[in-house]
Design a protein around this motif. Structure first.
Motif, PDB file in Angstrom:
ATOM      1  N   ASP A 124      60.511  17.164  34.188  1.00 15.05           N
ATOM      2  CA  ASP A 124      61.698  16.538  33.616  1.00 15.05           C
ATOM      3  C   ASP A 124      62.473  17.511  32.736  1.00 15.05           C
ATOM      4  N   MET A 125      63.760  17.265  32.636  1.00 15.99           N
ATOM      5  CA  MET A 125      64.635  17.976  31.710  1.00 15.99           C
ATOM      6  C   MET A 125      64.955  17.000  30.587  1.00 15.99           C
ATOM      7  N   ILE A 126      64.631  17.370  29.364  1.00 15.81           N
ATOM      8  CA  ILE A 126      64.869  16.503  28.218  1.00 15.81           C
ATOM      9  C   ILE A 126      66.294  16.711  27.720  1.00 15.81           C
ATOM     10  N   VAL A 127      67.018  15.608  27.576  1.00 17.71           N
ATOM     11  CA  VAL A 127      68.386  15.641  27.065  1.00 17.71           C
ATOM     12  C   VAL A 127      68.308  15.471  25.550  1.00 17.71           C
ATOM     13  N   MET A 128      68.856  16.452  24.830  1.00 20.34           N
ATOM     14  CA  MET A 128      68.849  16.414  23.372  1.00 20.34           C
ATOM     15  C   MET A 128      70.292  16.463  22.890  1.00 20.34           C
ATOM     16  N   GLY A 129      70.569  15.756  21.808  1.00 21.66           N
ATOM     17  CA  GLY A 129      71.925  15.744  21.292  1.00 21.66           C
ATOM     18  C   GLY A 129      71.956  15.786  19.780  1.00 21.66           C
ATOM     19  N   MET A 130      73.076  16.253  19.267  1.00 19.91           N
ATOM     20  CA  MET A 130      73.313  16.256  17.825  1.00 19.91           C
ATOM     21  C   MET A 130      74.763  15.904  17.588  1.00 19.91           C
ATOM     22  N   LEU A 131      74.991  14.951  16.695  1.00 20.68           N
ATOM     23  CA  LEU A 131      76.336  14.605  16.265  1.00 20.68           C
ATOM     24  C   LEU A 131      76.734  15.493  15.092  1.00 20.68           C
ATOM     25  N   ARG A 132      78.011  15.751  14.971  1.00 17.79           N
ATOM     26  CA  ARG A 132      78.500  16.619  13.890  1.00 17.79           C
ATOM     27  C   ARG A 132      77.984  16.158  12.528  1.00 17.79           C
ATOM     28  N   GLU A 133      78.055  14.851  12.256  1.00 15.77           N
ATOM     29  CA  GLU A 133      77.641  14.364  10.938  1.00 15.77           C
ATOM     30  C   GLU A 133      76.131  14.430  10.717  1.00 15.77           C
ATOM     31  N   GLU A 134      75.367  14.677  11.759  1.00 15.68           N
ATOM     32  CA  GLU A 134      73.915  14.825  11.630  1.00 15.68           C
ATOM     33  C   GLU A 134      73.493  16.270  11.376  1.00 15.68           C
ATOM     34  N   CYS A 135      74.415  17.202  11.532  1.00 19.72           N
ATOM     35  CA  CYS A 135      74.079  18.627  11.446  1.00 19.72           C
ATOM     36  C   CYS A 135      73.824  19.047  10.005  1.00 19.72           C
ATOM     37  N   PRO A 136      72.614  19.535   9.720  1.00 18.09           N
ATOM     38  CA  PRO A 136      72.291  19.939   8.354  1.00 18.09           C
ATOM     39  C   PRO A 136      72.795  21.336   7.982  1.00 18.09           C
ATOM     40  N   PHE A 137      73.415  22.037   8.921  1.00 18.17           N
ATOM     41  CA  PHE A 137      73.796  23.431   8.690  1.00 18.17           C
ATOM     42  C   PHE A 137      75.274  23.640   8.432  1.00 18.17           C
ATOM     43  N   ILE A 138      76.069  22.574   8.453  1.00 13.66           N
ATOM     44  CA  ILE A 138      77.498  22.722   8.159  1.00 13.66           C
ATOM     45  C   ILE A 138      77.886  21.779   7.053  1.00 13.66           C
ATOM     46  N   GLY A 139      78.997  22.019   6.441  1.00 12.46           N
ATOM     47  CA  GLY A 139      79.485  21.162   5.368  1.00 12.46           C
ATOM     48  C   GLY A 139      80.293  21.979   4.387  1.00 12.46           C
ATOM     49  N   LYS A 140      80.850  21.309   3.418  1.00  7.96           N
ATOM     50  CA  LYS A 140      81.685  21.981   2.431  1.00  7.96           C
ATOM     51  C   LYS A 140      80.930  23.023   1.629  1.00  7.96           C
ATOM     52  N   ASP A 141      79.637  22.807   1.429  1.00  6.98           N
ATOM     53  CA  ASP A 141      78.852  23.753   0.640  1.00  6.98           C
ATOM     54  C   ASP A 141      78.281  24.899   1.480  1.00  6.98           C
ATOM     55  N   ARG A 142      78.568  24.900   2.786  1.00  9.06           N
ATOM     56  CA  ARG A 142      78.049  25.942   3.670  1.00  9.06           C
ATOM     57  C   ARG A 142      79.192  26.523   4.503  1.00  9.06           C
ATOM     58  N   PRO A 143      79.912  27.509   3.974  1.00 11.97           N
ATOM     59  CA  PRO A 143      81.000  28.096   4.739  1.00 11.97           C
ATOM     60  C   PRO A 143      80.483  28.838   5.976  1.00 11.97           C
ATOM     61  N   TYR A 144      81.392  29.129   6.876  1.00  9.76           N
ATOM     62  CA  TYR A 144      81.060  29.787   8.147  1.00  9.76           C
ATOM     63  C   TYR A 144      80.176  31.002   7.945  1.00  9.76           C
ATOM     64  N   GLY A 145      79.067  31.003   8.667  1.00 10.34           N
ATOM     65  CA  GLY A 145      78.179  32.157   8.699  1.00 10.34           C
ATOM     66  C   GLY A 145      77.336  32.366   7.468  1.00 10.34           C
ATOM     67  N   GLN A 146      77.307  31.423   6.525  1.00 12.10           N
ATOM     68  CA  GLN A 146      76.497  31.613   5.312  1.00 12.10           C
ATOM     69  C   GLN A 146      75.157  30.961   5.439  1.00 12.10           C
TER      70      GLN A 146
END
Length: 146
Positions: A124-146
């Protein structure tokens, strides 16, 4: 040899490197960012099948120590969610690749289903997904590439 850093300026070379590592090709809309140096690519994130709200993501590395950094992870999620403006990302992982499944779940991807016998190994191929609001690596306190 240069210290590892985010590579943004040579997507064709990054995609070719990733394709060689995996032994497969990508769709014509593929885009990529990398980690390493001009003369020493260590990892590449390839994004393909862009729909306006979603894309498929592939993370490919050479498995050497230091191939994964917090800076590369942050850039890897910032690119589709912030720069690309997407609402979600989809990953397809063979059920037999337990290491990749754990890594994706550690990043915050959720299992959404399975494509029965969809993997090259007949499993089987497992389908995995992430919504933008679930992402722990982006946000106002985490600018691009930091």
């Amino acid at each position: 040899m240069s210290a590892p850093d985010i590579i943004l300026d040579d997507p064709d070379r990054l995609i070719a490197w990733a394709a060689k590592q995996l032994g497969l090709g990508f769709f014509s809309d593929a885009r990529a960012i990398g980690w390493g140096a001009a003369d020493d690519i260590r990892a590449v994130a390839v994004y393909e099948r862009w729909t306006g709200t979603d894309c498929c993501v592939h993370l490919i590395s050479d498995q050497r120590p230091g191939w994964l950094s917090r800076r590369f992870i942050a850039a890897g999620f910032t690119y589709p969610f912030v720069v690309g403006g997407l609402q979600r990302m989809t990953g397809l992982v063979p059920a037999s690749n337990k290491r990749a499944l754990r890594l994706n779940q550690h990043f915050g991807f959720r299992i959404e289903g399975a494509l029965r016998r969809g993997a090259d190994d007949g499993g089987d191929m497992i389908v995995m997904g992430m919504l933008r609001e679930e992402c722990p690596f982006i946000g106002k306190d985490r600018p691009y590439g930091q």
